[in-house]
Design a protein around this motif. Structure first.
Motif, PDB file in Angstrom:
ATOM      1  N   SER A 218       3.359 -10.319  49.115  1.00  0.00           N
ATOM      2  CA  SER A 218       3.119 -10.832  50.484  1.00  0.00           C
ATOM      3  C   SER A 218       3.146 -12.217  50.919  1.00  0.00           C
ATOM      4  O   SER A 218       3.741 -12.693  51.903  1.00  0.00           O
ATOM      5  N   SER A 219       3.058 -12.997  49.867  1.00  0.00           N
ATOM      6  CA  SER A 219       3.208 -14.568  49.969  1.00  0.00           C
ATOM      7  C   SER A 219       4.679 -14.924  50.209  1.00  0.00           C
ATOM      8  O   SER A 219       4.929 -15.629  50.877  1.00  0.00           O
ATOM      9  N   SER A 220       5.341 -14.145  49.425  1.00  0.00           N
ATOM     10  CA  SER A 220       6.874 -14.442  49.427  1.00  0.00           C
ATOM     11  C   SER A 220       7.316 -13.901  50.743  1.00  0.00           C
ATOM     12  O   SER A 220       8.360 -14.687  51.230  1.00  0.00           O
ATOM     13  N   CYS A 221       7.015 -12.922  51.450  1.00  0.00           N
ATOM     14  CA  CYS A 221       7.456 -12.510  52.614  1.00  0.00           C
ATOM     15  C   CYS A 221       6.845 -13.447  53.775  1.00  0.00           C
ATOM     16  O   CYS A 221       7.643 -13.856  54.536  1.00  0.00           O
ATOM     17  N   ALA A 222       5.857 -13.877  53.612  1.00  0.00           N
ATOM     18  CA  ALA A 222       4.974 -14.753  54.712  1.00  0.00           C
ATOM     19  C   ALA A 222       5.983 -16.100  54.543  1.00  0.00           C
ATOM     20  O   ALA A 222       6.275 -16.769  55.668  1.00  0.00           O
ATOM     21  N   VAL A 223       6.186 -16.782  53.458  1.00  0.00           N
ATOM     22  CA  VAL A 223       7.024 -18.041  53.154  1.00  0.00           C
ATOM     23  C   VAL A 223       8.479 -17.892  53.755  1.00  0.00           C
ATOM     24  O   VAL A 223       8.935 -18.741  54.409  1.00  0.00           O
ATOM     25  N   ALA A 224       8.987 -16.536  53.639  1.00  0.00           N
ATOM     26  CA  ALA A 224      10.282 -16.512  53.918  1.00  0.00           C
ATOM     27  C   ALA A 224      10.565 -16.353  55.496  1.00  0.00           C
ATOM     28  O   ALA A 224      11.160 -16.817  56.072  1.00  0.00           O
ATOM     29  N   VAL A 225       9.333 -15.722  56.156  1.00  0.00           N
ATOM     30  CA  VAL A 225       9.245 -15.771  57.620  1.00  0.00           C
ATOM     31  C   VAL A 225       9.019 -17.163  58.190  1.00  0.00           C
ATOM     32  O   VAL A 225       9.681 -17.382  59.136  1.00  0.00           O
ATOM     33  N   ALA A 226       8.153 -17.998  57.335  1.00  0.00           N
ATOM     34  CA  ALA A 226       7.713 -19.253  58.033  1.00  0.00           C
ATOM     35  C   ALA A 226       9.000 -19.958  57.956  1.00  0.00           C
ATOM     36  O   ALA A 226       9.330 -20.986  58.752  1.00  0.00           O
ATOM     37  N   ALA A 227       9.817 -19.908  56.897  1.00  0.00           N
ATOM     38  CA  ALA A 227      11.043 -20.747  56.670  1.00  0.00           C
ATOM     39  C   ALA A 227      12.126 -20.333  57.790  1.00  0.00           C
ATOM     40  O   ALA A 227      12.599 -21.251  58.447  1.00  0.00           O
ATOM     41  N   VAL A 228      12.372 -19.032  57.946  1.00  0.00           N
ATOM     42  CA  VAL A 228      13.032 -18.710  59.269  1.00  0.00           C
ATOM     43  C   VAL A 228      12.510 -19.507  60.471  1.00  0.00           C
ATOM     44  O   VAL A 228      13.587 -19.766  61.373  1.00  0.00           O
ATOM     45  N   ARG A 229      11.406 -19.353  60.784  1.00  0.00           N
ATOM     46  CA  ARG A 229      10.629 -19.783  61.962  1.00  0.00           C
ATOM     47  C   ARG A 229      10.875 -21.239  62.074  1.00  0.00           C
ATOM     48  O   ARG A 229      11.226 -21.798  63.232  1.00  0.00           O
ATOM     49  N   ARG A 230      10.956 -21.969  60.964  1.00  0.00           N
ATOM     50  CA  ARG A 230      10.972 -23.155  60.933  1.00  0.00           C
ATOM     51  C   ARG A 230      12.447 -23.837  60.749  1.00  0.00           C
ATOM     52  O   ARG A 230      12.676 -25.025  60.840  1.00  0.00           O
ATOM     53  N   GLY A 231      13.444 -22.950  61.155  1.00  0.00           N
ATOM     54  CA  GLY A 231      14.947 -23.151  60.742  1.00  0.00           C
ATOM     55  C   GLY A 231      15.322 -23.602  59.412  1.00  0.00           C
ATOM     56  O   GLY A 231      16.408 -24.239  59.493  1.00  0.00           O
ATOM     57  N   LEU A 232      14.671 -23.401  58.294  1.00  0.00           N
ATOM     58  CA  LEU A 232      14.792 -23.857  57.096  1.00  0.00           C
ATOM     59  C   LEU A 232      15.875 -22.840  56.316  1.00  0.00           C
ATOM     60  O   LEU A 232      16.416 -23.285  55.221  1.00  0.00           O
ATOM     61  N   SER A 233      15.957 -21.503  56.732  1.00  0.00           N
ATOM     62  CA  SER A 233      16.783 -20.580  55.969  1.00  0.00           C
ATOM     63  C   SER A 233      17.153 -19.592  57.004  1.00  0.00           C
ATOM     64  O   SER A 233      16.475 -19.336  58.272  1.00  0.00           O
ATOM     65  N   GLY A 234      18.121 -18.610  56.485  1.00  0.00           N
ATOM     66  CA  GLY A 234      18.301 -17.356  57.340  1.00  0.00           C
ATOM     67  C   GLY A 234      17.396 -16.432  57.091  1.00  0.00           C
ATOM     68  O   GLY A 234      16.446 -16.527  56.303  1.00  0.00           O
ATOM     69  N   ARG A 235      17.636 -15.049  57.488  1.00  0.00           N
ATOM     70  CA  ARG A 235      16.809 -14.131  57.258  1.00  0.00           C
ATOM     71  C   ARG A 235      16.641 -13.387  55.774  1.00  0.00           C
ATOM     72  O   ARG A 235      15.943 -12.706  55.456  1.00  0.00           O
ATOM     73  N   LYS A 236      17.844 -13.876  54.979  1.00  0.00           N
ATOM     74  CA  LYS A 236      17.939 -13.146  53.632  1.00  0.00           C
ATOM     75  C   LYS A 236      17.588 -14.300  52.679  1.00  0.00           C
ATOM     76  O   LYS A 236      18.241 -15.355  52.791  1.00  0.00           O
ATOM     77  N   VAL A 237      16.467 -14.503  52.261  1.00  0.00           N
ATOM     78  CA  VAL A 237      16.021 -15.596  51.383  1.00  0.00           C
ATOM     79  C   VAL A 237      15.796 -15.195  49.935  1.00  0.00           C
ATOM     80  O   VAL A 237      15.210 -14.328  49.623  1.00  0.00           O
ATOM     81  N   THR A 238      16.097 -15.951  48.975  1.00  0.00           N
ATOM     82  CA  THR A 238      15.752 -16.001  47.585  1.00  0.00           C
ATOM     83  C   THR A 238      14.549 -16.808  47.279  1.00  0.00           C
ATOM     84  O   THR A 238      14.822 -18.153  47.713  1.00  0.00           O
ATOM     85  N   LEU A 239      13.630 -16.409  46.548  1.00  0.00           N
ATOM     86  CA  LEU A 239      12.404 -17.132  46.292  1.00  0.00           C
ATOM     87  C   LEU A 239      12.591 -17.140  44.652  1.00  0.00           C
ATOM     88  O   LEU A 239      12.379 -16.242  44.072  1.00  0.00           O
TER      89      LEU A 239
END
Length: 274
Positions: A218-239
């Motif tokens: 769930s943390s991985s999902c939350a960070v990916a969503v936060a990164a998208v919202r901040r404009g730091l990544s696209g919607r497909k994220v490798t963590l």
């Protein structure tokens, strides 16, 4: 509960990237699992030890209803890696390549992703301050906390910091400080993530009620969503987490998370004292 009530409880030990679980299958009956039992079993010296204890109960509309306990006995509404582990176990058991599991997040779709990987749809992220929840109406994309974190709910609250070097963060001190911040009335999971490249993050995790963990779905999902919202990544994220690599894809129908699972061993809980 008397000691005789908890002797001989069958369990499976599983992990996803080192994020480890005790799984108790109650689909065909079994003792009621209490916070006291969860705390006793969660002791890594006197019990079994786990990041979360997951209980599978029967459910008419899905392959099973899941309840998650933290080692301190508190309930977690979501646990992505445990959901993936249990989905893989049930798919192996039934020969299916897709099924659903019910959690407090609702009924989650799970599927075989090939190459030994398992994928789960963790549902839509929640970003409103009441939904997370927060103690007051603030901008969830820029919390008034030193470090400018992002707040997200994936069924449980998350506070995500984007930092230059995630390795340099002292999780053991920063984690509990943020977990118990007054802005989070239900406490929060805490992540520190650094940007390695476009759509590639390095993340470390402090889980509420647990502490430092090698991974968290769930943390991985939350960070990916936060990164998208901040404009730091696209919607497909490798963590890249302390325990290995996981993939998150924020689609129209929810946040899908893909990664490996391991069934380590089976055993029985035999606790003589509660």
């Amino acid at each position: 509960m008397a000691a005789t009530d908890i002797i001989g409880i069958p369990f499976m030990k599983m992990h996803g990237l080192g994020n480890d679980f005790v799984v108790i299958d109650r689909r065909h009956g079994g003792v009621r699992i209490t916070p006291e039992l969860a705390r006793a079993a969660g002791d890594r010296r006197r019990g079994v030890g786990f990041d979360q204890l997951a209980v599978i109960d029967p459910d008419q509309a899905s392959a099973g209803r899941l309840t998650f306990f933290n080692p301190d006995g508190s309930i977690s509404a979501a646990c992505g890696n445990a959901t993936r582990c249990i989905a893989r176990h049930l798919m192996n058991e039934t020969g299916q390549d897709a099924l659903t599991l019910r959690t407090e997040r609702g009924v989650l779709a799970c599927e075989d992703a090939g190459d030994g990987m398992t994928r789960v749809n963790m549902g839509a992220p929640l970003t409103g301050w009441r939904e997370i929840p927060l103690a007051q109406n603030v901008d969830t994309l820029h919390l008034p906390i030193d470090g400018d974190p992002v707040a997200t709910s994936m069924g449980n609250p998350h506070c995500s910091f984007f930092v230059k070097d995630a390795e340099a963060i002292d999780l053991a001190s920063r984690g509990p400080e943020i977990e118990h911040h007054p802005l989070f009335p239900e406490r929060t999971n805490v992540q520190f993530a650094g940007v390695l490249g476009r759509d590639h993050l390095r993340m470390r995790v402090w889980e509420r009620g647990t502490g430092v963990t090698l991974a968290s779905g769930s943390s991985s999902c939350a960070v990916a969503v936060a990164a998208v919202r901040r404009g730091l990544s696209g919607r497909k994220v490798t963590l890249d987490l302390d325990g290995g690599r996981i993939w998150v894809d924020w689609r129209e129908d929810g946040v899908w998370m893909t990664g490996p699972t391991t069934h380590v061993f089976d055993g029985q809980i035999r606790l003589e004292e509660m």
